[in-house]
Motif scaffolding. Sequence first.
Motif, mmCIF file in Angstrom:
data_model
loop_
_atom_site.group_PDB
_atom_site.id
_atom_site.type_symbol
_atom_site.label_atom_id
_atom_site.label_comp_id
_atom_site.label_asym_id
_atom_site.label_seq_id
_atom_site.Cartn_x
_atom_site.Cartn_y
_atom_site.Cartn_z
ATOM 1 N N LEU A 35 75.029 20.600 61.173
ATOM 2 C CA LEU A 35 75.151 19.423 60.303
ATOM 3 C C LEU A 35 74.942 19.827 58.846
ATOM 4 O O LEU A 35 75.707 19.438 57.951
ATOM 5 N N TYR A 36 73.902 20.606 58.611
ATOM 6 C CA TYR A 36 73.574 21.069 57.257
ATOM 7 C C TYR A 36 74.729 21.874 56.660
ATOM 8 O O TYR A 36 75.149 21.649 55.521
ATOM 9 N N LYS A 37 75.275 22.769 57.451
ATOM 10 C CA LYS A 37 76.401 23.592 56.985
ATOM 11 C C LYS A 37 77.603 22.709 56.648
ATOM 12 O O LYS A 37 78.256 22.893 55.619
ATOM 13 N N GLU A 38 77.889 21.741 57.510
ATOM 14 C CA GLU A 38 79.042 20.868 57.270
ATOM 15 C C GLU A 38 78.864 20.080 55.977
ATOM 16 O O GLU A 38 79.811 19.953 55.178
ATOM 17 N N LEU A 39 77.665 19.562 55.756
ATOM 18 C CA LEU A 39 77.439 18.769 54.554
ATOM 19 C C LEU A 39 77.479 19.646 53.301
ATOM 20 O O LEU A 39 78.100 19.282 52.296
ATOM 21 N N VAL A 40 76.839 20.808 53.358
ATOM 22 C CA VAL A 40 76.826 21.701 52.199
ATOM 23 C C VAL A 40 78.234 22.168 51.848
ATOM 24 O O VAL A 40 78.605 22.246 50.669
ATOM 25 N N GLU A 41 79.038 22.451 52.852
ATOM 26 C CA GLU A 41 80.373 22.993 52.604
ATOM 27 C C GLU A 41 81.410 21.913 52.296
ATOM 28 O O GLU A 41 82.568 22.234 52.002
ATOM 29 N N THR A 42 80.995 20.648 52.334
ATOM 30 C CA THR A 42 81.879 19.575 51.882
ATOM 31 C C THR A 42 81.699 19.435 50.381
ATOM 32 O O THR A 42 80.632 19.025 49.909
ATOM 33 N N ASN A 43 82.714 19.789 49.623
ATOM 34 C CA ASN A 43 82.625 19.770 48.163
ATOM 35 C C ASN A 43 82.425 18.327 47.681
ATOM 36 O O ASN A 43 83.251 17.451 47.948
ATOM 37 N N THR A 44 81.334 18.101 46.954
ATOM 38 C CA THR A 44 81.055 16.755 46.438
ATOM 39 C C THR A 44 80.840 16.775 44.931
ATOM 40 O O THR A 44 80.108 15.953 44.387
ATOM 41 N N THR A 45 81.484 17.729 44.240
ATOM 42 C CA THR A 45 81.450 17.715 42.780
ATOM 43 C C THR A 45 82.302 16.559 42.268
ATOM 44 O O THR A 45 83.214 16.082 42.942
ATOM 45 N N LEU A 46 82.028 16.138 41.051
ATOM 46 C CA LEU A 46 82.807 15.058 40.453
ATOM 47 C C LEU A 46 84.244 15.489 40.204
ATOM 48 O O LEU A 46 85.178 14.707 40.397
ATOM 49 N N SER A 47 84.441 16.745 39.816
ATOM 50 C CA SER A 47 85.771 17.181 39.390
ATOM 51 C C SER A 47 86.763 17.263 40.542
ATOM 52 O O SER A 47 87.917 16.856 40.401
ATOM 53 N N SER A 48 86.336 17.781 41.691
ATOM 54 C CA SER A 48 87.302 18.050 42.754
ATOM 55 C C SER A 48 86.809 17.689 44.154
ATOM 56 O O SER A 48 87.533 17.896 45.129
ATOM 57 N N GLY A 49 85.604 17.166 44.268
ATOM 58 C CA GLY A 49 85.047 16.881 45.574
ATOM 59 C C GLY A 49 85.165 15.426 45.981
ATOM 60 O O GLY A 49 85.773 14.609 45.287
ATOM 61 N N SER A 50 84.570 15.110 47.135
ATOM 62 C CA SER A 50 84.623 13.745 47.645
ATOM 63 C C SER A 50 83.345 13.423 48.407
ATOM 64 O O SER A 50 83.107 13.956 49.498
ATOM 65 N N CYS A 51 82.538 12.550 47.822
ATOM 66 C CA CYS A 51 81.378 12.048 48.547
ATOM 67 C C CYS A 51 81.812 11.207 49.741
ATOM 68 O O CYS A 51 81.136 11.180 50.770
ATOM 69 N N THR A 52 82.929 10.525 49.592
ATOM 70 C CA THR A 52 83.412 9.678 50.683
ATOM 71 C C THR A 52 83.694 10.507 51.930
ATOM 72 O O THR A 52 83.330 10.123 53.047
ATOM 73 N N LEU A 53 84.323 11.657 51.751
ATOM 74 C CA LEU A 53 84.571 12.541 52.892
ATOM 75 C C LEU A 53 83.245 13.003 53.508
ATOM 76 O O LEU A 53 83.106 13.045 54.731
ATOM 77 N N ALA A 54 82.281 13.323 52.669
ATOM 78 C CA ALA A 54 80.989 13.788 53.178
ATOM 79 C C ALA A 54 80.296 12.711 54.008
ATOM 80 O O ALA A 54 79.775 12.991 55.096
ATOM 81 N N VAL A 55 80.285 11.463 53.515
ATOM 82 C CA VAL A 55 79.589 10.424 54.278
ATOM 83 C C VAL A 55 80.369 10.034 55.525
ATOM 84 O O VAL A 55 79.785 9.618 56.531
ATOM 85 N N GLU A 56 81.683 10.172 55.484
ATOM 86 C CA GLU A 56 82.463 9.931 56.708
ATOM 87 C C GLU A 56 82.066 10.937 57.789
ATOM 88 O O GLU A 56 81.969 10.590 58.980
#
Length: 471
Positions: A35-56
């Motif tokens: 779980l930790y690896k999946e969350l860390v490796e989900t890019n959640t920067t403002l420029s190119s990431g997605s918090c929405t994908l991470a919380v999904e």
Amino acid sequence: MIGRLAALASFSVLASVPLGTARGADASETRFLSLYKELVETNTTLSSGSCTLAVERMRARLLQAGYTNGDVQILVPPNLPRSGDLIATLPGSDLKLKPILLLAHIDVVEAKAADWKRDPFKLVEDKGVYYARGSSDDKAMASSFTDAMIRYREEGFRPKRTIRLALTCGEETSRETDGVAWLLSAHPDLLDAEFALNEGAHGQYDENGKPKTLEVQAGEKVYTDFELTLNDPGGHSSRPRYEGTAIVRMSQALAKLGAYEFPISINDTTRRYFQTEALHATPDVARDMRAILAAPPDNEAAARLWRANPSWNGMIRTTCVPTMISGGHADNALPQRVTVNVNCRILPGTGNDEIQKTLTQVMDDPGISIKIVDGSPSRPKLPPIADHILNPANKVAETIWPGIVVLPTLSTGATDGSYLNSTSTPTYGLSGMLAGPEGNNAHGLNEHIRKQSLLDGRRFLYEVVKLYAAQ
């Protein structure tokens, strides 16, 4: 006195709640690390990431553990499709009691891959240390909280108080968006709680790797940026005026600001912090710590503490420092405009208007305009240092790190706790994640966390939340 509290033996409600098993016997550790690896490796920067994908992705794990669609919500601010927040709820047996809120942000600071030793968005373990952007700030807590919610559900744990998890976006980029601020305006009931646990406090190993202190953040300074502007007609550089150029005048004003020290102000949190630290400090440092707690405080002692540890100075007074400057338009012309950003970290209970007035008086140049460009208008309250917060933290800490000193502290930085402390939800920083003298380099190159620290923090949060929820 805090630390190992003798009075814990009488805290009967805690004694009735079993603590978790030792980490080595925890069969779910592998799943947690996934779980930790999946969350860390989900890019959640403002420029190119997605918090929405991470919380999904976190929502999928919660649903797999048995939560229903009604238990887990994803809320996305209008016109910000990549800035989603997650709210998950484990109902308590007494719905008349206000819930406990577990708050962690999942967005991260930008990371320039070319400057890192490793890919910042790939979790790498090297000699017992995890490296990646967000490995510490704040996905370690976000993962631990999510994991705890999964384990509670699978175990059939029924808390007395409802436990609510909030994974939010935008803490690192609050000028663009902030999930907590948005939720407080759009869905305030979801963040209304008896108290919240949040980032903002860690703990320390000593130079030999022995657990030394565990922090409980009870209050934080308020972040505000002021923009200083000085305009001037300019002209030919061969004909400087007697009163000086805009750059010279601004420099003179900044020199006055640099020499100014805001008055020392001790609150309940900092008093307890320095009283406790003095018990473990060298004799000279202990004497200075006691001297700043006297009435009036000893400014020379404060200066010695400042030189020894800038964080100690930041805990006892507001600080304002110039961080960026821009001026001039040509090599051979008098500057027509100078702008400076002054970043202030303001003690709880002090308003931005008071600080702006002080800046005006100290710099003493009527030509310099001052305006707020980033800062909360609220005045966060100092959350009380109460037994129902400290006792469970002490109890669990003693089982994991015997002899560790539990230390209330005022954060010199800023978190989303400032928003909640301005409401009816007192917010405490409590992670159980210790760092060595090298720190974690959060926001910087090669951010990291010790695997031992991550797993101990996971265990600490799982167990301490159980105790809080039983109260």
